[in-house]
Design a protein around this motif. Structure first.
Motif, short mmCIF file in Angstrom:
data_model
loop_
_atom_site.label_atom_id
_atom_site.label_comp_id
_atom_site.label_asym_id
_atom_site.label_seq_id
_atom_site.Cartn_x
_atom_site.Cartn_y
_atom_site.Cartn_z
N SER A 44 -54.84 17.11 33.69
CA SER A 44 -53.98 17.74 32.68
C SER A 44 -53.30 18.98 33.22
CB SER A 44 -54.80 18.12 31.44
OG SER A 44 -55.29 16.97 30.80
N ILE A 45 -54.03 19.78 33.98
CA ILE A 45 -53.45 20.99 34.57
C ILE A 45 -52.35 20.62 35.57
CG2 ILE A 45 -53.91 22.92 36.14
CD1 ILE A 45 -56.68 23.15 34.74
N PHE A 46 -52.63 19.65 36.44
CA PHE A 46 -51.61 19.23 37.42
C PHE A 46 -50.38 18.67 36.73
CE2 PHE A 46 -55.26 18.64 40.56
CZ PHE A 46 -55.03 19.87 41.17
N SER A 47 -50.58 17.92 35.67
CA SER A 47 -49.46 17.36 34.91
C SER A 47 -48.63 18.48 34.27
CB SER A 47 -49.99 16.41 33.84
OG SER A 47 -48.95 15.90 33.06
N ALA A 48 -49.32 19.47 33.72
CA ALA A 48 -48.62 20.60 33.10
C ALA A 48 -47.86 21.42 34.13
CB ALA A 48 -49.62 21.47 32.34
N VAL A 49 -48.43 21.60 35.30
CA VAL A 49 -47.75 22.34 36.37
C VAL A 49 -46.49 21.59 36.80
CG1 VAL A 49 -47.92 23.10 38.78
CG2 VAL A 49 -49.77 23.58 37.18
#
Length: 76
Positions: A44-49
């Motif tokens: 989720s963090i990588f997708s948001a970044v």
């Protein structure tokens, strides 16, 4: 992420600021150990970044971003 959030707010990029805030909150949850640093939260963090990068490179317009639905989904 905190600097990105502040800079986005400074320039009125509310969607980017909200997304940066969500990323920051995810990292804080991991730091406080209220969320495990597992595959799901990291994905989720990588997708948001990735979405934040797209927002940075998007042409500014008078209304909201064309990525608004994706931002809303990411911060939900």
């Amino acid at each position: 992420v905190h600097t990105l959030k502040g800079s986005a707010n400074l320039f009125g990029l509310s969607e980017l600021a909200a997304l940066a805030h969500a990323i920051e909150a995810a990292f804080e949850a991991i730091r406080r150990r209220s969320a495990p640093a597992g595959e799901a939260i990291l994905a989720s963090i990588f997708s948001a970044v990735s979405l934040a990068e797209r927002l940075v490179h998007e042409e500014p317009n008078a209304g909201s971003s064309t990525l608004a639905p994706e931002v809303q989904s990411a911060i939900a």
